[in-house]
Design an enzyme around this catalytic site. Sequence first.
Site, PDB file in Angstrom:
ATOM      1  N   CYS A   1       1.304  14.332  54.369  1.00 26.89           N
ATOM      2  CA  CYS A   1       2.286  13.576  55.149  1.00 26.89           C
ATOM      3  C   CYS A   1       2.659  12.292  54.402  1.00 26.89           C
ATOM      4  O   CYS A   1       3.368  12.342  53.407  1.00 26.89           O
ATOM      5  CB  CYS A   1       1.748  13.304  56.554  1.00 26.89           C
ATOM      6  SG  CYS A   1       3.016  12.773  57.726  1.00 26.89           S
TER       7      CYS A   1
ATOM      8  N   HIS B   1       0.658  18.901  58.073  1.00 29.78           N
ATOM      9  CA  HIS B   1      -0.764  18.591  58.255  1.00 29.78           C
ATOM     10  C   HIS B   1      -1.589  19.887  58.223  1.00 29.78           C
ATOM     11  O   HIS B   1      -1.902  20.464  59.268  1.00 29.78           O
ATOM     12  CB  HIS B   1      -0.985  17.862  59.579  1.00 29.78           C
ATOM     13  CG  HIS B   1      -0.502  16.454  59.573  1.00 29.78           C
ATOM     14  ND1 HIS B   1      -1.302  15.387  59.220  1.00 29.78           N
ATOM     15  CD2 HIS B   1       0.724  15.931  59.857  1.00 29.78           C
ATOM     16  CE1 HIS B   1      -0.602  14.263  59.302  1.00 29.78           C
ATOM     17  NE2 HIS B   1       0.631  14.566  59.678  1.00 29.78           N
TER      18      HIS B   1
ATOM     19  N   GLU C   1      -4.674  20.299  57.722  1.00 26.36           N
ATOM     20  CA  GLU C   1      -6.030  20.152  58.260  1.00 26.36           C
ATOM     21  C   GLU C   1      -6.165  20.711  59.668  1.00 26.36           C
ATOM     22  O   GLU C   1      -7.265  21.108  60.088  1.00 26.36           O
ATOM     23  CB  GLU C   1      -6.452  18.681  58.237  1.00 26.36           C
ATOM     24  CG  GLU C   1      -5.717  17.755  59.195  1.00 26.36           C
ATOM     25  CD  GLU C   1      -4.464  17.128  58.610  1.00 26.36           C
ATOM     26  OE1 GLU C   1      -4.027  16.076  59.126  1.00 26.36           O
ATOM     27  OE2 GLU C   1      -3.914  17.697  57.646  1.00 26.36           O
TER      28      GLU C   1
END
EC number: 6.3.4.2
Length: 554
Positions: free
Chosen positions: A384, A521, A523
């Site tokens: 990001c 993102h 994750e």
Amino acid sequence: MTKFVFVTGGVVSSLGKGIASASLAAILESRGLKVTLIKLDPYINVDPGTMSPFQHGEVFVTDDGAETDLDLGHYERFIETRMNRANNFTTGKIYQSVLEKERRGDYLGKTVQVIPHVTNEIQEFIQRGAGMGTPVAVDVAIVEIGGTVGDIESLPFLEAVRQMSLRMGANNSTFVHLTYLPWIATAGELKTKPTQHTVQKLREIGIQADALLCRADRRIPGEERAKISLFTNVPEWGVISMWDVDIIYKVPRMLHEQGLDGLICDKLRLNTRPTNLQRWDDLVYATEHPQGAVTVAMVGKYVDLSDSYKSVNEALRHAGMRNHVRVQIDHVDSETIDSADAAARLARYDAILVPGGFGQRGVEGKIATARYAREHKLPYLGICLGMQVATIEYARHVAGLANANSTEFDPATPHPVIALITEWQDADGSIQQRDQDSNLGGTMRLGAQSSDVLAGTLAHRIYGDVVTERHRHRYEANVNYLEPLRKAGLVIAALTQREQLTEIVELPQSMHPWFIGVQFHPEFKSTPWNGHPLFNSFIAAAKARHQARHEGPA
């Protein structure tokens, strides 16, 4: 019919209700049950999207674009069910819905009150989260009530679940209460009185716990368990010891060996197959027996609270397991780094990760970090904002765009390589618009979106032709600067399928062994079972660098 497990907490906050709830869900899932989890947050914010990470920790984003509590990240990492916006709601969301109904006249002129209108709304939201009355209804819904019993903020939620349990009947719901036993070093004993008091407080509002999860820094002896049972009216086999562990993936085995899942299934009259936690045992073994180690610098601005980057931390550890190494994560405050001392601060690391964030503070330190990683061929993953600072750095020092910046940090920059996109299309096809004066809450590009990946790139080797990842950002790479950046050697490796917005940038392999920035993102989609392909590749690159530097296995 969906059965419900209501999880409450007492004495103090931050005891681990989220981990306990997720662990119970994992055990029940291993028995062949379809399980979901729902988190009720007592704060008045509509969602955590505008809350400081220092107060709340990370904001976890679901596929459908909901900004939710970080506990939903635990839920997705522990069970197969994916979360959505129905799995997390707040006092603010409830009151917003009630007030909208009142304005529409749905209450037919009645006086709108906490009971029954607010409590009924809470129950409707819970049933919606469990998918009741729909084809996606689950066997068991575990409902975690945030806050601590005794807090005024939590009372409407507790009253709502009390009513819900009464209406559903004794064998369709159960209550699990998480409590705390402090160890008094001078006395050399665990104290049960806080637990007695919190259960008493729960009983005062009409809720009797069926099981107690007793948190402590050590195992609770049988004598104390018997004492707790006597004073709380909970059978001794329902008093479960939850001691501190070094690996959270040990908790499902801990709870199962003390019979929590059996107690729940008996209470709810669930006939299931035997529990099988072998994959959890394998996971713990892999975590405890790495074949080496790598050290990653995570350079960010919220480093004083590790929960601010909870999913990133977990994704790195998952990737470590996939690569058979232990990942040591050093959280480095980006405000403490500048171009002059970047080498002294970063040279010892095997890889660098710059995570997401908002605001100007610490940005120049992140730009200096990206420059050091690029010039010294250190594996770099920018997420990001981490992608945006890498783009700014490349524009300044390679493409020759002096003073290039993001309009978030410098509205007067002569080269706004990162800028606010004013119109875009949501996942559901609706057109959204925003500007500098738009509300902050719920106005970002949010949720899962797909991108086409350029063949022949490192990103293509990792993802294949198409990547679908979750987003949470307001600023984008400026399309007007893509061609100058391409001519200077920056690879635009992926663009969104609809708006052709930049999703992945990387350096060519001839220039750098592993340098990637992603606008999304990744994750949020990492799991302990498979990791995530981007993180797996990143840690593999860190491992290779470590081996090259030390001329031996990592």
